[in-house]
Design a protein around this motif. Sequence first.
Motif, PDB file in Angstrom:
ATOM      1  N   VAL A  54       1.064   5.520   0.024  1.00 53.10           N
ATOM      2  CA  VAL A  54       0.378   6.729   0.458  1.00 53.10           C
ATOM      3  C   VAL A  54       0.839   7.814  -0.538  1.00 53.10           C
ATOM      4  CG1 VAL A  54      -0.264   8.334   2.309  1.00 53.10           C
ATOM      5  CG2 VAL A  54       0.034   6.112   2.642  1.00 53.10           C
ATOM      6  N   THR A  78      -4.431   6.530  -1.266  1.00 53.23           N
ATOM      7  CA  THR A  78      -3.497   5.182  -1.184  1.00 53.23           C
ATOM      8  C   THR A  78      -3.850   4.430  -2.521  1.00 53.23           C
ATOM      9  OG1 THR A  78      -5.437   3.635  -0.366  1.00 53.23           O
ATOM     10  CG2 THR A  78      -3.851   4.710   1.361  1.00 53.23           C
ATOM     11  N   THR A 136       0.714  -1.268  -0.008  1.00 51.06           N
ATOM     12  CA  THR A 136       0.088  -0.041   0.195  1.00 51.06           C
ATOM     13  C   THR A 136       1.032   1.399   0.067  1.00 51.06           C
ATOM     14  OG1 THR A 136      -1.849  -1.148   1.242  1.00 51.06           O
ATOM     15  CG2 THR A 136      -1.757   1.232   1.183  1.00 51.06           C
ATOM     16  N   THR A 147      -3.242   0.543  -3.625  1.00 52.46           N
ATOM     17  CA  THR A 147      -2.911  -0.845  -3.356  1.00 52.46           C
ATOM     18  C   THR A 147      -2.532  -1.906  -4.412  1.00 52.46           C
ATOM     19  OG1 THR A 147      -4.720  -0.577  -1.413  1.00 52.46           O
ATOM     20  CG2 THR A 147      -3.801  -2.917  -1.907  1.00 52.46           C
TER      21      THR A 147
END
Length: 71
Positions: free
Chosen positions: A6, A40, A4, A42
């Motif tokens: 940011v 975010t 993940t 993923t």
Amino acid sequence: MTKTLVIEGMRCMHCKANVEKALSAVPGVKSAVVDLEKKTATVTTGLLAKVADADLVKAVTDLGFQFKSIS
């Protein structure tokens, strides 16, 4: 494996699509899904794929977005 990232600066569906496309183009990445509210992305890689964090960061920063962290 799932990572993940940011990311700051994503504000619209166009940003979302561009980041998902750029991350998906990194060799070894199977999928990339952006959550605009959480800021975010993923990323899911293949079981045997060795995707360097630096390659993911480069894909994001080359688009002009600011990478904050990865987990």
